[in-house]
Design a protein around this motif. Sequence first.
Motif, PDB file in Angstrom:
ATOM      1  N   ASP A 165      10.898  -2.617   9.452  1.00 42.90           N
ATOM      2  CA  ASP A 165      11.134  -3.232   8.456  1.00 42.90           C
ATOM      3  C   ASP A 165      12.307  -3.002   7.906  1.00 42.90           C
ATOM      4  OD1 ASP A 165      11.098  -4.607   6.169  1.00 42.90           O
ATOM      5  OD2 ASP A 165       9.361  -3.951   5.180  1.00 42.90           O
ATOM      6  N   TYR A 207       9.709  -2.077   2.987  1.00 40.65           N
ATOM      7  CA  TYR A 207       8.958  -2.420   1.835  1.00 40.65           C
ATOM      8  C   TYR A 207       7.847  -1.464   1.485  1.00 40.65           C
ATOM      9  CZ  TYR A 207       5.667  -5.423  -1.088  1.00 40.65           C
ATOM     10  OH  TYR A 207       4.551  -5.696  -1.996  1.00 40.65           O
ATOM     11  N   TYR A 208       7.101  -1.271   2.183  1.00 43.27           N
ATOM     12  CA  TYR A 208       5.829  -0.333   1.874  1.00 43.27           C
ATOM     13  C   TYR A 208       6.106   1.069   1.487  1.00 43.27           C
ATOM     14  CZ  TYR A 208       3.021  -4.021   4.004  1.00 43.27           C
ATOM     15  OH  TYR A 208       2.307  -5.376   4.037  1.00 43.27           O
ATOM     16  N   LEU A 209       7.210   1.637   2.039  1.00 43.60           N
ATOM     17  CA  LEU A 209       7.527   2.942   1.744  1.00 43.60           C
ATOM     18  C   LEU A 209       8.287   2.798   0.270  1.00 43.60           C
ATOM     19  CD1 LEU A 209       7.904   6.097   1.976  1.00 43.60           C
ATOM     20  CD2 LEU A 209      10.054   5.498   3.378  1.00 43.60           C
ATOM     21  N   GLN A 221       7.665   0.836  -2.083  1.00 50.23           N
ATOM     22  CA  GLN A 221       6.628   0.404  -3.123  1.00 50.23           C
ATOM     23  C   GLN A 221       5.898   1.814  -3.336  1.00 50.23           C
ATOM     24  OE1 GLN A 221       5.767  -2.756  -4.550  1.00 50.23           O
ATOM     25  NE2 GLN A 221       5.054  -1.060  -5.869  1.00 50.23           N
ATOM     26  N   ALA A 222       5.457   2.580  -2.162  1.00 49.54           N
ATOM     27  CA  ALA A 222       4.987   3.860  -2.492  1.00 49.54           C
ATOM     28  C   ALA A 222       5.807   4.768  -3.229  1.00 49.54           C
ATOM     29  CB  ALA A 222       4.334   4.439  -0.988  1.00 49.54           C
ATOM     30  N   ALA A 257       6.673   5.283   8.346  1.00 53.18           N
ATOM     31  CA  ALA A 257       5.339   5.270   8.455  1.00 53.18           C
ATOM     32  C   ALA A 257       4.765   6.571   8.077  1.00 53.18           C
ATOM     33  CB  ALA A 257       4.898   4.794  10.049  1.00 53.18           C
ATOM     34  N   ALA A 301       5.485   7.341   4.351  1.00 53.77           N
ATOM     35  CA  ALA A 301       4.596   6.974   3.534  1.00 53.77           C
ATOM     36  C   ALA A 301       3.250   7.700   3.686  1.00 53.77           C
ATOM     37  CB  ALA A 301       4.289   5.664   4.116  1.00 53.77           C
TER      38      ALA A 301
END
Length: 380
Positions: free
Chosen positions: A77, A81-83, A85-86, A272, A275
């Motif tokens: 990505d 995005y997910y990292l 956001q975390a 991954a 995170a």
Amino acid sequence: MASPQATSSSLAPLTSAYDSILALTPYQTGKPVEELTREYGVSDVVKLASNENPLGCSPHVTLAITEQLGQLARYPDGNGYYLKQALADFNRVDVEQITLGNGSNDLLDLLARGFVSCDDTIVYSQYAFVVYSMLAKIQGATGIEVPTPRFGHDLTAMRQAVADHPNTKVVFIANPNNPTGTQLGQKELREFVTSVPASVLVVLDEAYIEYSPESNNRALLDEFDNVVIVRTFSKAYGLAGLRVGYAISSVPVADLLNRIRQPFNVSRVALAAAAAALADQDFIEATRLSNAEQMRWLEKQFDALGLGFIKSHANFIMVKFEVEMEDINAISIHQALLEQGVIVRPLAAYGLPNWLRITVGLAEDNLRLIDTLRSILTED
């Protein structure tokens, strides 16, 4: 064998963008275990040179990596995005304030490229991370190294350096400082930021913040748009081999950094893993406690050996080797340790030829270090 340093004549008819690039010396990394084994035939090697986490990484990280192995043909990505956001939740900032990097060095480079031209100045402290001076040369900018009498940061002198050079664009401050381990207080840092022009970017390099949470200056971001905090997953989080870091800044600064960063600069596996590492703060607490306990033990051993050291707020300690014996100095100690399978970091490149930087290891690693040092220092 390392290639010879480039010169104007050896590059001709090609030329470097700035003459200052030719003055650069390639960054010297800590000697790899594999290289020491090849050179000296030592199989039982203890590496205490690169400030890596001797506990490794959280077990949740290995699971997260395993889950990505079937997706290695896919790009990561690009926005992370997910990292992001975390990280935003963890640091209580907006997602738009986060920039991801291929390690914190990548972010330092982005900051220099985004804000510094060849007509500008970068200010940093003597005995601070050597990459700051390298970035000035790469940009063809003027690097101002501010002397310090106590191995840390003389903020009064740095403030004066900014005043003396109105074209200053960036000030780099490592806190805790590498390689000396010194730390600045929140009050004095806030006073410094208040005193410099808003047009000067103050970059707080907090690579070792997890070992010294009291030096967390996240609150400055709520007051000052010219403050950037840079952090890494390479140290306490134990992800040095994956290269992932992040910057927290004002939204406009983050927007600029995200415009110039390379696409996919953090891999799928690293996203991954980071995170998962961030989510396991129990591991970070265990890391901090282990480091503090072993740091105290090492300090006692250095005292017993009559060796001076600088009180450290990170996961390494800078030790002075100026023994009143023939042929006993930091260079000879470093070499003798290598020959016995113990890797530490010489600091001549930092202008500290009589000092070695030693990473705090596990109890057995530190015992091996001290026993080896004792035998070297007491040899007839």
